[in-house]
Design a protein around this motif. Structure first.
Motif, short mmCIF file in Angstrom:
data_model
loop_
_atom_site.label_atom_id
_atom_site.label_comp_id
_atom_site.label_asym_id
_atom_site.label_seq_id
_atom_site.Cartn_x
_atom_site.Cartn_y
_atom_site.Cartn_z
N ALA A 50 -14.43 63.03 -47.62
CA ALA A 50 -14.53 61.64 -48.08
C ALA A 50 -13.17 60.98 -47.92
N TRP A 51 -13.21 59.69 -47.59
CA TRP A 51 -11.97 58.92 -47.51
C TRP A 51 -11.65 58.36 -48.90
N PRO A 52 -10.48 57.83 -49.12
CA PRO A 52 -10.13 57.34 -50.47
C PRO A 52 -11.17 56.37 -51.02
N GLU A 53 -11.39 56.51 -52.31
CA GLU A 53 -12.30 55.64 -53.06
C GLU A 53 -13.69 55.59 -52.42
N GLY A 54 -14.09 56.70 -51.86
CA GLY A 54 -15.44 56.81 -51.32
C GLY A 54 -15.68 56.03 -50.05
N ALA A 55 -14.61 55.61 -49.37
CA ALA A 55 -14.79 54.84 -48.13
C ALA A 55 -15.47 55.70 -47.07
N ARG A 56 -16.19 55.04 -46.16
CA ARG A 56 -16.89 55.75 -45.08
C ARG A 56 -16.01 55.96 -43.86
N ILE A 57 -15.02 55.11 -43.71
CA ILE A 57 -14.24 55.13 -42.47
C ILE A 57 -12.80 54.70 -42.75
N ALA A 58 -11.87 55.29 -42.00
CA ALA A 58 -10.48 54.83 -42.04
C ALA A 58 -10.21 54.00 -40.79
N VAL A 59 -9.66 52.82 -40.98
CA VAL A 59 -9.31 51.95 -39.85
C VAL A 59 -7.80 51.80 -39.81
N GLY A 60 -7.22 52.19 -38.67
CA GLY A 60 -5.77 52.05 -38.49
C GLY A 60 -5.48 51.12 -37.33
N LEU A 61 -4.97 49.94 -37.63
CA LEU A 61 -4.59 49.00 -36.56
C LEU A 61 -3.11 49.22 -36.25
N SER A 62 -2.80 49.40 -34.97
CA SER A 62 -1.38 49.53 -34.63
C SER A 62 -1.00 48.53 -33.56
N PHE A 63 0.24 48.09 -33.66
CA PHE A 63 0.79 47.11 -32.72
C PHE A 63 2.09 47.69 -32.16
N ASP A 64 2.12 47.88 -30.85
CA ASP A 64 3.32 48.38 -30.19
C ASP A 64 4.15 47.18 -29.73
N VAL A 65 5.29 47.01 -30.39
CA VAL A 65 6.09 45.80 -30.15
C VAL A 65 7.12 46.14 -29.07
N ASP A 66 6.63 46.23 -27.83
CA ASP A 66 7.46 46.71 -26.73
C ASP A 66 8.42 45.66 -26.17
N THR A 67 8.17 44.43 -26.47
CA THR A 67 8.94 43.27 -25.96
C THR A 67 9.29 43.44 -24.47
N GLU A 68 10.54 43.16 -24.09
CA GLU A 68 10.91 43.18 -22.66
C GLU A 68 10.95 44.59 -22.08
N LEU A 69 11.06 45.60 -22.99
CA LEU A 69 11.39 46.95 -22.52
C LEU A 69 10.27 47.58 -21.70
N VAL A 70 9.04 47.21 -21.99
CA VAL A 70 7.93 47.80 -21.22
C VAL A 70 8.04 47.40 -19.74
N TRP A 71 8.59 46.23 -19.49
CA TRP A 71 8.79 45.77 -18.10
C TRP A 71 10.05 46.39 -17.52
N LEU A 72 11.11 46.34 -18.30
CA LEU A 72 12.42 46.79 -17.83
C LEU A 72 12.42 48.28 -17.53
N GLU A 73 11.85 49.08 -18.43
CA GLU A 73 11.94 50.53 -18.30
C GLU A 73 10.73 51.10 -17.55
N ASP A 74 9.53 50.76 -17.98
CA ASP A 74 8.35 51.35 -17.33
C ASP A 74 8.16 50.82 -15.92
N ARG A 75 8.23 49.50 -15.78
CA ARG A 75 7.91 48.90 -14.48
C ARG A 75 9.16 48.69 -13.62
N GLU A 76 10.32 48.89 -14.26
CA GLU A 76 11.60 48.75 -13.55
C GLU A 76 11.71 47.39 -12.87
N VAL A 77 11.30 46.37 -13.59
CA VAL A 77 11.49 45.01 -13.10
C VAL A 77 12.35 44.24 -14.10
N GLN A 78 13.19 43.38 -13.56
CA GLN A 78 14.07 42.60 -14.43
C GLN A 78 14.18 41.21 -13.82
N SER A 79 13.32 40.33 -14.25
CA SER A 79 13.38 38.97 -13.76
C SER A 79 13.09 38.07 -14.95
#
Ligand SMILES: [Zn+2]
Length: 328
Positions: A50-79
């Motif tokens: 059982a989840w807390p207080e008898g809940a049926r489901i746990a919902v976890g929302l996540s936000f990856d705040v990658d800003t410029e770095l996802v472009w700079l590091e992963d895609r290796e682009v800088q413009s």
């Protein structure tokens, strides 16, 4: 043979050894093949009775705040254009996301690279305005660990943690790899740095115990999925040849159905989003509708990833006595 000639021959032999053709998979023995697969595996299902207080489901929302770095590091682009798309996440997307969460009175987890905090200190202040939210660790500069030696990977995380703690004032419990992938060394590094859960792998829809080399890795895994990520549906990424501009109703229907089945199963729903992707107007309307749909059902526990990991860590599910390998 002169010393230099001798060294040259040694060098040549070493180069030949390192360039040796790998044995094709079909020529490998079952034992050899298993070593390619069994390094990191899913252990026991940790869905609680059982989840807390008898809940049926746990919902976890996540936000990856990658800003410029996802472009700079992963895609290796800088413009200026790509940097501005990252900037949109910090400047426009994140405030919209936080306003929506506040309106619904629900918490979320924000996985933030340390360098995003350096580039945009305001994002930490904004997230902190609601103490229900969690800060999760998401690398130093969104580096892909698969491109690093284990020593460099550790050094990057140590450097990132120092900056993370300086900005947030807390040591994070949660780790999410920037590449949603781990090296053979990652688990040891992450555990030694004090993390209690990882959220980068995909062996289940339910929380599970992470196994490394056949042993309990000492970490809870809160699995992610590309179908539960906004990037593949919406992000326009010319460099990757990805031109995804899906209608929000399509994505709404996929995420709603995923949630509905998770609800029926009594398990967990983890959704990964990026303020620079989901933060655009029509997509925020869709996320609003999704939250309204989830809230329309009784027994939905909206929680941070850390709260979910803490809750399941010491509460084995009824079926968790089955050894990990037999659960496949
Ligand atoms: Zn990321």
């Amino acid at each position: 043979m002169t010393i230099s000639r001798y060294l040259a021959v040694l060098g040549l032999l070493a180069a030949m050894a390192s360039n040796a053709e790998p044995v094709p998979r079909w020529q490998q023995s079952p034992e050899q093949l298993k070593t390619s697969i069994t390094g990191v595996r899913a252990g026991a299902d940790l869905t609680p009775a059982a989840w807390p207080e008898g809940a049926r489901i746990a919902v976890g929302l996540s936000f990856d705040v990658d800003t410029e770095l996802v472009w700079l590091e992963d895609r290796e682009v800088q413009s200026p254009s790509t940097m501005s798309r990252g900037e949109y996440g910090a400047r426009t997307g994140l405030p919209r996301v936080l306003a929506l969460l506040s309106r619904h009175g629900i918490p979320a987890t924000f996985f933030i690279p340390a360098m995003s905090m350096e580039l945009h200190p305001a994002i930490v202040r904004l997230v902190k305005l609601d103490p229900r939210h969690e800060f999760g660790f998401h690398s130093y500069a969104h580096e892909n660990p698969l491109r690093l030696s284990s020593a460099d990977e550790r050094a990057a995380y140590e450097k990132g943690l120092e900056i993370f703690v300086a900005h947030t004032g807390i040591r994070p419990q949660g780790f999410r790899s920037a590449a949603w992938d781990l090296t053979p060394a990652t688990i040891d590094i992450v555990r030694s740095l004090g993390f209690v859960y990882d959220s980068s792998l995909m062996a289940d829809d339910r929380p599970y115990r992470l196994m490394s080399q056949g042993k309990d890795a000492g970490l809870v895994e809160l699995p992610v999925e590309w179908i539960l990520d906004d990037w593949p549906y919406f992000q326009l990424d010319w460099g990757d040849g990805q031109v995804s501009m899906r209608n929000a109703d399509d994505v709404f229907s996929i995420w709603r159905d995923e949630f509905d089945v998770a609800y029926d199963e009594g398990t967990m729903f983890i959704l990964t989003m990026h303020p620079q992707v989901i933060g655009h107007r029509y997509r925020m309307q869709m996320l609003d509708r999704l939250i309204v749909h989830m809230k329309s059902k009784p027994g939905v526990w909206f929680a941070t990833h850390a709260q979910i990991a803490d809750y399941v860590a010491d509460r084995p599910s009824p079926g968790s006595g089955v050894p990990a390998e037999e659960q496949d």
